[in-house]
Motif scaffolding. Structure first.
Motif, short mmCIF file in Angstrom:
data_model
loop_
_atom_site.label_atom_id
_atom_site.label_comp_id
_atom_site.label_asym_id
_atom_site.label_seq_id
_atom_site.Cartn_x
_atom_site.Cartn_y
_atom_site.Cartn_z
N ALA A 62 0.76 -1.03 0.21
CA ALA A 62 0.12 0.07 -0.09
C ALA A 62 1.06 1.18 -0.04
O ALA A 62 0.51 2.19 -0.66
CB ALA A 62 -0.98 0.03 1.14
N PHE A 63 1.92 1.22 0.75
CA PHE A 63 2.96 2.55 0.91
C PHE A 63 3.42 2.63 -0.82
O PHE A 63 3.64 3.71 -0.99
CB PHE A 63 4.04 2.16 1.91
CG PHE A 63 3.56 2.45 2.99
CD1 PHE A 63 2.58 3.09 3.63
CD2 PHE A 63 4.48 2.18 4.35
CE1 PHE A 63 2.23 3.49 4.82
CE2 PHE A 63 4.21 2.64 5.44
CZ PHE A 63 3.24 3.25 5.98
N GLY A 64 3.84 1.32 -1.36
CA GLY A 64 4.52 1.65 -2.56
C GLY A 64 3.57 2.41 -3.44
O GLY A 64 3.76 3.30 -4.36
N ARG A 65 2.21 2.12 -3.56
CA ARG A 65 1.38 2.85 -4.30
C ARG A 65 1.03 4.26 -3.86
O ARG A 65 0.83 5.26 -4.99
CB ARG A 65 -0.26 2.08 -4.18
CG ARG A 65 -0.28 0.54 -4.83
CD ARG A 65 -1.68 0.25 -4.49
NE ARG A 65 -1.88 -1.05 -5.08
CZ ARG A 65 -2.96 -1.92 -5.21
NH1 ARG A 65 -3.91 -1.54 -4.95
NH2 ARG A 65 -2.90 -3.15 -5.60
N LEU A 66 1.04 4.57 -2.71
CA LEU A 66 0.86 5.94 -2.14
C LEU A 66 2.26 6.69 -2.53
O LEU A 66 2.06 7.91 -2.86
CB LEU A 66 0.68 6.07 -0.62
CG LEU A 66 -0.52 5.28 -0.22
CD1 LEU A 66 -0.55 5.26 1.33
CD2 LEU A 66 -1.73 6.36 -0.55
N MET A 67 3.29 6.10 -2.76
CA MET A 67 4.49 6.75 -3.08
C MET A 67 4.44 7.11 -4.55
O MET A 67 4.94 8.36 -5.00
CB MET A 67 5.82 5.83 -2.81
CG MET A 67 6.17 5.79 -1.13
SD MET A 67 7.52 4.55 -1.10
CE MET A 67 8.76 5.42 -2.01
N GLN A 68 3.95 6.05 -5.22
CA GLN A 68 3.88 6.48 -6.77
C GLN A 68 2.69 7.59 -6.83
O GLN A 68 2.66 8.35 -8.01
CB GLN A 68 3.13 5.22 -7.40
CG GLN A 68 4.23 3.94 -7.48
CD GLN A 68 3.71 2.84 -8.31
OE1 GLN A 68 2.57 2.35 -8.33
NE2 GLN A 68 4.66 2.03 -8.99
N ALA A 69 2.05 7.73 -6.11
CA ALA A 69 0.80 8.67 -6.28
C ALA A 69 1.21 10.04 -5.67
O ALA A 69 0.51 11.11 -6.04
CB ALA A 69 -0.65 8.35 -5.60
N GLY A 70 2.36 9.87 -4.95
CA GLY A 70 2.92 11.38 -4.68
C GLY A 70 2.53 12.00 -3.20
O GLY A 70 2.83 13.07 -2.93
N LEU A 71 1.89 11.10 -2.50
CA LEU A 71 1.45 11.20 -1.23
C LEU A 71 2.39 10.97 -0.21
O LEU A 71 2.08 11.69 0.99
CB LEU A 71 -0.01 10.61 -0.86
CG LEU A 71 -1.04 11.17 -2.03
CD1 LEU A 71 -2.35 10.27 -1.38
CD2 LEU A 71 -1.35 12.35 -1.84
N VAL A 72 3.09 9.99 -0.25
CA VAL A 72 4.04 9.68 0.96
C VAL A 72 5.51 9.40 0.09
O VAL A 72 5.75 9.26 -0.79
CB VAL A 72 3.60 8.71 1.93
CG1 VAL A 72 2.39 8.94 2.11
CG2 VAL A 72 3.94 7.26 0.88
N GLU A 73 6.50 9.67 1.05
CA GLU A 73 7.86 9.39 0.80
C GLU A 73 8.43 8.72 2.05
O GLU A 73 8.15 8.83 3.14
CB GLU A 73 8.65 10.66 0.53
CG GLU A 73 8.66 11.67 1.51
CD GLU A 73 9.17 13.18 1.22
OE1 GLU A 73 9.72 13.14 0.05
OE2 GLU A 73 9.56 13.93 1.92
N THR A 74 9.21 7.69 1.58
CA THR A 74 9.74 6.86 2.80
C THR A 74 11.35 6.96 2.85
O THR A 74 12.06 6.91 1.59
CB THR A 74 9.46 5.42 2.43
OG1 THR A 74 8.17 5.34 2.70
CG2 THR A 74 10.18 4.27 3.44
#
Length: 228
Positions: A52-64
């Motif tokens: 799920a984090f991976g998708r949110l990163m692709q969407a530009g909402l989070v960074e890890t």
């Protein structure tokens, strides 16, 4: 009939996290709780959480950052127009802002197209306009109408206008079925768009801008009634 897609646990978790971010439960600049805490809280595995984090990163909402954690990005400051479909799906309020840009950009594109369209592009516009009137149903009329606007953008000779047009249409996708009001009658839809194409074909810059403004204002009103 097409089979409906089945939601996976990753889909559900991504949607929940996205909602929590966009509603401000996890504000921009904040760090999300540790993965183990989040996984336990949502009742999922850490592997599911990472997907799920991976998708949110692709969407530009989070960074890890390794060893630091996952931080919520300030999407209004750092994001791009590619976020619009997701934001419209999250909140219909965004569609009003999309329409405002549609009006201003659409009128400018028509004006530029009138000034710059080639003979071939003017002929293409008339052909695409005829396809609007010949379309079989509201969905086909809507798609044919979109192709006229793509051709108008191409006729400006400016590829940025083409990309902006694509972006605005992509923003409609989550709610496109509710925006078919202006396209239920193919002949009316063609007649509504005809003054724009004719002004562009005649090289009338001011006339093209006025016609586009009238067309965009009229169709926006009908679309917003459909959403309401």
């Amino acid at each position: 009939m097409e089979a409906l897609p089945r939601e996976t646990i990753v889909d559900v978790l991504e949607s929940r996290l996205r909602e929590d971010i966009l509603t401000g439960r996890h504000p921009a600049g904040s760090y999300l709780p540790p993965e183990r805490t989040l996984a336990d809280g949502y009742g999922v595995t850490r592997t599911t959480l990472k997907h799920a984090f991976g998708r949110l990163m692709q969407a530009g909402l989070v960074e890890t950052r390794h060893g630091v954690g996952t931080r919520v990005r300030d999407y209004l400051r750092l994001g791009g127009a590619d976020l619009l479909p997701m934001l419209v799906r999250h909140s219909p309020d965004w569609i009003g802002e999309v329409f405002e840009v549609r009006r201003s950009i659409g009128a400018l594109i028509a004006e530029r197209a009138a000034a710059r369209a080639t003979v071939g592009q003017r002929a293409e516009l008339r052909t695409l306009l005829a396809a609007v009137g010949d379309a079989a149903d509201a969905d086909a009329v809507q798609l044919a109408d979109i192709e006229v606007h793509r051709a108008l953008a191409r006729a400006t000779g400016n590829r940025v206008y083409v990309l902006l047009t694509n972006t605005l249409f992509n923003a409609y996708l989550p709610v496109r079925a509710a925006l078919r009001g202006p396209f239920t009658d193919a002949h009316v839809a063609r007649a509504r768009l005809d003054p724009v194409v004719e002004a562009v074909a005649a090289g009338d810059e001011a006339g093209a801008r006025r016609a586009a403004e009238q067309y965009l204002t009229a169709t926006e009103r009908i679309m917003l009634e459909g959403l309401a």
